[in-house]
Design a protein around this motif. Structure first.
Motif, PDB file in Angstrom:
ATOM      1  N   SER A   1      13.174  44.626  40.876  1.00  0.00           N
ATOM      2  CA  SER A   1      13.562  45.831  40.002  1.00  0.00           C
ATOM      3  C   SER A   1      12.792  45.589  38.609  1.00  0.00           C
ATOM      4  O   SER A   1      12.723  44.511  38.074  1.00  0.00           O
ATOM      5  N   SER A   2      13.216  46.718  37.923  1.00  0.00           N
ATOM      6  CA  SER A   2      12.685  46.764  36.449  1.00  0.00           C
ATOM      7  C   SER A   2      13.812  45.850  35.559  1.00  0.00           C
ATOM      8  O   SER A   2      13.229  45.170  34.506  1.00  0.00           O
ATOM      9  N   VAL A   3      15.099  45.785  35.917  1.00  0.00           N
ATOM     10  CA  VAL A   3      15.974  45.076  35.183  1.00  0.00           C
ATOM     11  C   VAL A   3      15.665  43.751  35.601  1.00  0.00           C
ATOM     12  O   VAL A   3      15.608  42.703  34.697  1.00  0.00           O
TER      13      VAL A   3
ATOM     14  N   MET B   1      19.405  40.987  24.915  1.00  0.00           N
ATOM     15  CA  MET B   1      17.809  40.891  24.517  1.00  0.00           C
ATOM     16  C   MET B   1      17.082  41.884  25.499  1.00  0.00           C
ATOM     17  O   MET B   1      16.203  42.815  25.134  1.00  0.00           O
ATOM     18  N   VAL B   2      17.726  42.184  26.869  1.00  0.00           N
ATOM     19  CA  VAL B   2      17.170  43.266  27.618  1.00  0.00           C
ATOM     20  C   VAL B   2      17.323  44.526  26.876  1.00  0.00           C
ATOM     21  O   VAL B   2      16.367  45.472  26.913  1.00  0.00           O
ATOM     22  N   ASN B   3      18.505  44.981  26.515  1.00  0.00           N
ATOM     23  CA  ASN B   3      18.841  45.941  26.202  1.00  0.00           C
ATOM     24  C   ASN B   3      18.235  46.217  24.966  1.00  0.00           C
ATOM     25  O   ASN B   3      17.914  47.653  24.601  1.00  0.00           O
TER      26      ASN B   3
ATOM     27  N   ASN C   1      14.664  51.467  26.453  1.00  0.00           N
ATOM     28  CA  ASN C   1      15.089  52.849  25.898  1.00  0.00           C
ATOM     29  C   ASN C   1      16.422  53.304  26.631  1.00  0.00           C
ATOM     30  O   ASN C   1      17.072  53.850  25.778  1.00  0.00           O
ATOM     31  N   THR C   2      16.857  52.876  27.839  1.00  0.00           N
ATOM     32  CA  THR C   2      18.067  53.202  28.296  1.00  0.00           C
ATOM     33  C   THR C   2      18.746  51.844  28.560  1.00  0.00           C
ATOM     34  O   THR C   2      18.188  50.797  28.918  1.00  0.00           O
ATOM     35  N   GLU C   3      20.153  51.880  28.268  1.00  0.00           N
ATOM     36  CA  GLU C   3      20.893  50.642  28.485  1.00  0.00           C
ATOM     37  C   GLU C   3      21.277  50.169  29.700  1.00  0.00           C
ATOM     38  O   GLU C   3      21.482  51.031  30.553  1.00  0.00           O
ATOM     39  N   VAL C   4      21.140  48.744  30.111  1.00  0.00           N
ATOM     40  CA  VAL C   4      21.466  48.430  31.078  1.00  0.00           C
ATOM     41  C   VAL C   4      22.869  48.010  31.397  1.00  0.00           C
ATOM     42  O   VAL C   4      23.396  47.477  30.399  1.00  0.00           O
TER      43      VAL C   4
ATOM     44  N   PHE D   1      23.360  44.440  35.447  1.00  0.00           N
ATOM     45  CA  PHE D   1      22.611  43.462  35.017  1.00  0.00           C
ATOM     46  C   PHE D   1      23.256  41.918  35.909  1.00  0.00           C
ATOM     47  O   PHE D   1      22.382  41.437  36.607  1.00  0.00           O
ATOM     48  N   ARG D   2      24.432  42.156  35.928  1.00  0.00           N
ATOM     49  CA  ARG D   2      25.010  40.724  36.858  1.00  0.00           C
ATOM     50  C   ARG D   2      24.662  40.784  38.163  1.00  0.00           C
ATOM     51  O   ARG D   2      24.211  39.663  38.772  1.00  0.00           O
TER      52      ARG D   2
END
Length: 90
Positions: A4-6, A34-36, A40-43, A48-49
């Motif tokens: 996935s993109s995450v 760091m990912v967030n 553009n949109t917050e995970v 995330f977990r």
């Protein structure tokens, strides 16, 4: 395994940190921050977990738990490093 993109972002962050010489496991909260910062949109934390645990199940990251603080940390496995280097090129 479909990434996935995450999960791609997680692998990319861990790979970039390794390239900069960081070899210790990185705290999940730091990886999420760091990912967030790069999206553009917050995970959300739950998504995330789940993504981190799936990467661990598939052998792409190794999960560490500090027994004193219970902090969850991750680092790339050899398979994860290979996958991340390929994702970087695409």
């Amino acid at each position: 395994m479909r990434i996935s993109s995450v999960q791609k972002d997680i692998l990319f962050v861990l790979y970039q940190l390794e390239l900069r010489g960081v070899v210790k496991p990185i705290a999940a909260t730091d990886i999420l921050m760091m990912v967030n910062q790069s999206r553009n949109t917050e995970v959300f934390g739950t998504n995330f977990r789940v993504s981190c645990h799936k990467l661990n199940e598939h052998g792409l990251v190794h999960m560490h738990r500090n027994l004193k603080s219970l902090t969850l940390s991750f680092r790339l496995t050899d398979a994860g490093r290979e996958k991340a280097s390929k994702l970087k090129m695409s």
